[in-house]
Write an enzyme that holds these catalytic residues in place. Structure first.
Site, PDB file in Angstrom:
ATOM      1  N   SER A  63      35.488   7.948   9.659  1.00 32.08           N
ATOM      2  CA  SER A  63      36.921   7.875   9.338  1.00 32.08           C
ATOM      3  C   SER A  63      37.518   9.197   8.866  1.00 32.08           C
ATOM      4  CB  SER A  63      37.180   6.795   8.285  1.00 32.08           C
ATOM      5  OG  SER A  63      36.648   7.166   7.036  1.00 32.08           O
ATOM      6  N   LYS A 100      38.405   9.517   1.126  1.00 28.35           N
ATOM      7  CA  LYS A 100      39.687   9.420   1.835  1.00 28.35           C
ATOM      8  C   LYS A 100      40.623  10.520   1.339  1.00 28.35           C
ATOM      9  CE  LYS A 100      38.882   5.506   4.006  1.00 28.35           C
ATOM     10  NZ  LYS A 100      38.631   5.504   5.434  1.00 28.35           N
TER      11      LYS A 100
END
Length: 142
Positions: A63, A100
């Site tokens: 990701s 993230k």
């Protein structure tokens, strides 16, 4: 991107730190003092730009490939740095630890993936959310 192994540097003995550096940073061949176990803690910290406020983790997933963080990479993060919008962070959200991009949009907080195949995460007021550290470096294994 999930965190699969998280280590606090300040809790490691010098011997354990040397072993961890050799195993995960693949630096032993580059620096004979590290490979022989003769480098002291201050030398290790200086070599890798880390200090007692550092955590190190291995990550898995894809990701964050747009930020050049790849499956199996080792990340270095500062636990004392204050996260700013746009920083890449290691977070714990509702019991799971992720890497993230941290982003503010108005009064809302989002955790952004750096891969269009993954959705962003909105941190709700009900979420149990904690920033563990701001990522300061990434080591990629070849």
């Amino acid at each position: 991107m999930k965190v699969v192994d998280l280590v606090r540097i300040d809790h490691m003995s010098n011997s354990d730190l040397l072993t961890y550096v050799n195993r995960n940073f693949h630096a032993g061949w580059n620096n004979p003092d590290i490979g022989s176990g003769e480098m002291d803690r201050a030398g290790i910290f200086k070599t890798f730009g880390i200090d007692e406020d550092t955590i190190v983790c291995k990550v898995s997933g894809s990701s964050m490939v747009g930020a050049r963080i790849f499956d199996g990479d080792t990340l270095i993060a500062n636990t004392k740095a204050e996260a700013k919008s746009g920083d890449i962070v290691i977070v714990n959200l509702d019991g799971e630890t992720f890497v993230k991009r941290y982003l503010f949009k108005g009064d809302e907080v989002f955790l952004i993936s750096e891969n269009p195949e993954y959705g962003d995460i909105r941190v709700s007021e009900e979420s149990i959310f904690n920033i563990l550290g701001v990522v300061t470096g990434s080591l990629t294994n070849f």
